[in-house]
Every structure is written in structure tokens, then in C-alpha cells.
Enzyme design. Structure first.
Site: not given
Length: 289
Positions: A38, A57, A105, A152, A184, A208
Site C-alpha cells: 500500500y 516505492r 486459498r 510496504k 523507526e 521502510l
């Protein structure tokens, strides 16, 4: 809970639809496996801030997990702007999420699944955020995340736990710590200032690559401010002259308390405050819209 009369428009796999009607399959791999990534892009004056870096990114994250693009990047920018327009979004953020799509799945990557793209908007006070006038408190907490934090990922349970620990004591952010050193924030990049030098964690798989971080580093270079990228301890953080965090939804945010340690005499530090002003000026000049 989303109110039944929420007027926002969302984007779901090619369609702009009322947020209250937005749905994905229960077999979507983002839902089943957190198999997705995301981005959150700030919007100021109806324009996208640092968006090229956010999409770069996103492209990197997709490549690291061998996931295809749902739409070309140039199309994605147009869709973001259209979503902002349809929601009359002047200031806030656009959240976008790409997953591997719906498939039976199975842990292995499906061969025929089509990537899914969803987006929605959130109105926020970014420029006139009252917290910037007072500064925020943060707490340190163990970093419980996986080893590829440079991706991310939508798998955010460790960050959610950290953020909740902060909320319990009235703090705005959790600063995560691993093996005695700061990694972070749960949703930000952490910075300290000591003797006029800015210090932040070097990029690696452990953190990140923050987009706002990148812009702040460029601003520091323009202003002749020295930046050192390295690991640092909690004690160094608490003994700093100033501390601040950066993120798309907080911009540059001064920190006035780390755990029980009061920073900068309890007021936003001068360098962090100046960087926030410079960042906002830069964002307004370079935003896309």
C-alpha cells in the site's frame, strides 16, 4: 464503523463507487494472507504531494513480492486525482492498496489471479495540524515486525500493537526498538538532532524507505544541514537536543517527550519547526494536480 450516510467515493478495480458499497472478494489474498502492499499520498490544496516517490516505492514493493501492476503508473496518478476531485478533497490523504487478487486459498502465488486495486480518501488537517504547535509525545516499544520492513506490506499487526501501546498512555506515536537500537516509528521515520547534526536510521531491509524522509533529506542538503545516517540507541534519542518524526500524514512533526524524558524544554525545537515550514512550502510548490 463506516456511517451509512458517509458521502465518500472509493475506487475499486476500475469503478468509482460509494464507499459504503465498496467490496472485495472474501478470497482476495490481501484479506487471507496480507499478500499486498500500500501507499498513502498526502493531498494539499487538492494536489498530490511527493507522489512520484510514492509510486516509485509502490513499484519497488510490488517487484520485491513478484506482483504485477494493476494499472500503469501514469494511469494511477490520473485515478488518484480523479478520486480527490470526486471527493472534493482539499487536504488529507489518498490510501491505495494493491493485492495479488482473488484466488482459491493456497499459500503459493496463483498463476491466473488479477491484481486488485482499491483506493479511498481521508480528510485531515496537515498544514495547520495543531499538534505541530505543541509537539507530540512518543513511547519506545519492541519492534515485533518481520525482516523485510523495506516492503510496504499491508501486514500491519505489529505496528497496530505498537500504536495501541502508545495510545494507552496518550502518546501520538510508538518508536520501535530492536536489539537496543531504534528502527523507526510505527508509521513514521524517527529523527534526532544533536549538536546541530540530524541523525536518522540508514536504509536497509530493517526500515521502510520513507518518502517524506527523502524530501527532508533534500531540504537539509539545500539548507546546509548535516545529516548522518546510522543506527542509534534509545539513550541517544532521549539525550538529543531535538527529536521529530516524518510521514505523509504528519509531514514533519516535532517531538517534545520520549517516554518520560521531556525534549527541547517541552516545546517544538527550532530546527524541526523550520524543517516543517520548509517542507510545507516545498510540498505546495511541487505537488501534482
Amino acid at each position: 464503523m463506516i456511517a451509512a450516510d458517509d458521502p465518500r467515493i472509493a475506487y475499486v478495480n476500475g469503478d468509482f463507487i460509494p464507499l459504503v458499497d465498496a467490496k472485495i472478494s472474501v478470497l482476495d489474498r490481501g484479506f487471507l494472507f496480507a499478500d499486498g502492499v500500500y501507499e498513502v499520498t498526502a493531498v494539499i490544496d487538492g494536489k498530490l504531494v511527493d507522489n512520484a516517490a510514492h509510486l516509485a516505492r509502490l513499484e519497488r514493493s510490488l517487484g520485491e513480492i513478484e506482483m504485477g501492476h494493476p494499472v500503469p503508473l501514469e494511469t494511477l496518478t490520473a485515478l488518484q486525482l480523479e478520486l480527490a476531485r470526486r471527493n472534493s478533497l482539499n487536504e488529507g490523504g489518498i490510501y491505495l492498496q494493491v493485492t495479488r487478487g482473488a484466488a482459491e486459498r493456497d499459500f503459493s502465488y496463483p498463476k491466473d489471479a488479477k491484481p486488485s486495486l482499491v483506493m479511498f480518501t481521508q480528510t485531515r488537517n496537515l498544514v495547520a495540524d495543531p499538534r505541530a504547535e505543541t509537539g507530540v509525545a512518543v513511547v519506545t516499544t519492541p519492534d515485533l515486525r518481520w525482516k523485510r520492513r523495506d516492503i510496504k506490506s499491508v501486514s500491519m499487526i505489529a505496528q497496530t500493537i505498537a500504536k495501541q501501546e502508545a495510545a494507552k498512555v496518550g502518546a501520538a506515536e510508538a518508536i520501535m526498538v530492536e536489539d537496543g537500537v531504534v528502527t523507526e516509528g510505527s508509521s513514521s521515520t524517527a529523527w534526532l538532532i544533536k549538536d546541530g547534526k540530524l541523525i536518522t536510521r540508514q536504509l536497509s531491509n530493517s526500515v521502510l524507505p520513507g518518502v517524506t524522509r527523502l524530501s527532508v533529506m533534500a531540504l537539509c542538503a539545500e539548507q546546509g544541514l548535516e545529516v548522518e545516517e546510522r543506527t542509534y540507541t534509545v539513550d541517544e534519542l532521549q539525550q538529543a537536543d531535538e527529536v521529530f518524526i516524518t510521514a505523509a500524514t504528519t509531514l514533519v512533526m516535532p517531538v517534545v517527550k520520549v517516554d518520560e524524558r521531556v525534549m527541547s524544554n517541552g516545546a517544538p525545537g527550532p530546527i524541526a519547526s523550520r524543517l516543517r515550514q520548509l517542507y510545507i512550502e516545498m510540498a505546495k510548490k511541487t505537488a501534482v494536480g
